[in-house]
Design an enzyme around this catalytic site. Sequence first.
Site, PDB file in Angstrom:
ATOM      1  N   ASN A 258       1.622 -32.869 -52.885  1.00 31.61           N
ATOM      2  CA  ASN A 258       2.791 -32.147 -53.396  1.00 31.61           C
ATOM      3  C   ASN A 258       3.301 -32.811 -54.669  1.00 31.61           C
ATOM      4  O   ASN A 258       3.235 -34.030 -54.841  1.00 31.61           O
ATOM      5  CB  ASN A 258       3.887 -31.992 -52.337  1.00 31.61           C
ATOM      6  N   ILE A 259       3.778 -31.981 -55.561  1.00 32.66           N
ATOM      7  CA  ILE A 259       4.271 -32.440 -56.868  1.00 32.66           C
ATOM      8  C   ILE A 259       5.621 -31.759 -57.111  1.00 32.66           C
ATOM      9  O   ILE A 259       5.673 -30.542 -57.294  1.00 32.66           O
ATOM     10  CB  ILE A 259       3.265 -32.087 -57.991  1.00 32.66           C
ATOM     11  N   GLU A 260       6.678 -32.549 -57.039  1.00 27.11           N
ATOM     12  CA  GLU A 260       8.022 -31.973 -57.159  1.00 27.11           C
ATOM     13  C   GLU A 260       8.520 -31.984 -58.592  1.00 27.11           C
ATOM     14  O   GLU A 260       7.927 -32.613 -59.476  1.00 27.11           O
ATOM     15  CB  GLU A 260       8.985 -32.754 -56.249  1.00 27.11           C
TER      16      GLU A 260
ATOM     17  N   GLU B  35      -1.068 -28.183 -50.065  1.00 29.24           N
ATOM     18  CA  GLU B  35      -2.119 -27.224 -49.689  1.00 29.24           C
ATOM     19  C   GLU B  35      -2.470 -26.314 -50.859  1.00 29.24           C
ATOM     20  O   GLU B  35      -3.626 -25.972 -51.093  1.00 29.24           O
ATOM     21  CB  GLU B  35      -1.652 -26.356 -48.510  1.00 29.24           C
TER      22      GLU B  35
ATOM     23  N   CYS C  37       3.635 -24.503 -44.519  1.00 28.00           N
ATOM     24  CA  CYS C  37       4.708 -23.506 -44.587  1.00 28.00           C
ATOM     25  C   CYS C  37       4.111 -22.099 -44.727  1.00 28.00           C
ATOM     26  O   CYS C  37       2.909 -21.929 -44.953  1.00 28.00           O
ATOM     27  CB  CYS C  37       5.641 -23.818 -45.753  1.00 28.00           C
TER      28      CYS C  37
ATOM     29  N   CYS D  29       2.063 -21.356 -47.930  1.00 26.04           N
ATOM     30  CA  CYS D  29       0.712 -21.947 -47.914  1.00 26.04           C
ATOM     31  C   CYS D  29      -0.205 -21.178 -46.973  1.00 26.04           C
ATOM     32  O   CYS D  29      -1.391 -20.999 -47.253  1.00 26.04           O
ATOM     33  CB  CYS D  29       0.794 -23.421 -47.520  1.00 26.04           C
TER      34      CYS D  29
END
Length: 143
Positions: free
Chosen positions: A52-54, A65, A96, A99
């Site tokens: 994940n990349i916020e 994903e 989620c 995804c």
Amino acid sequence: MKKVELNQLSKKQIELIEAAIQVRKNAYAPYSKFKVGAAVLDENGNIHTGCNIESIDYTLTSHAEMVAIDTMVKSGCRNLKEIAIVLKSTAYSVPCGLCRQKMVEFSNSDVSIICVNLDSDEQIKEIFATSLSLLLPYAFKEL
Ligand code: THU
Ligand code: ZN
């Protein structure tokens, strides 16, 4: 959702988990502090990873994903067979809804989903096995 042990998994599934653990280290999650790693096994037996990349604007966040699936598509393959997701959570955690829908887009049969929960020392605490058809029945797709 089935709790499984490492020794019940195939070599390829263990490889997927290891790849997801590795890529999770690159997760950029300064806002949620919730790091996720994902590894996808495609129809040709190749593995693609994502984390994940916020962003300070939360809407720009990429899910692990999604990044893994995009990496697969970018490589020229559009069909995933299995996915492993690694995170550290107090309870089990699953991909989620967004995804799940993306997995529907890039698969042509059911997808095996392995969810790995790490402990505070980043060691594997528990593993759950499920599938896309169980997590997203009656999915919206072209028939
Ligand atoms: N996250 C994922 O990477 N995958 C999911 O399916 C659920 C959420 C990430 C997004 C965000 O960086 C953090 O987990 C907390 O929501
Ligand atoms: Zn997601």
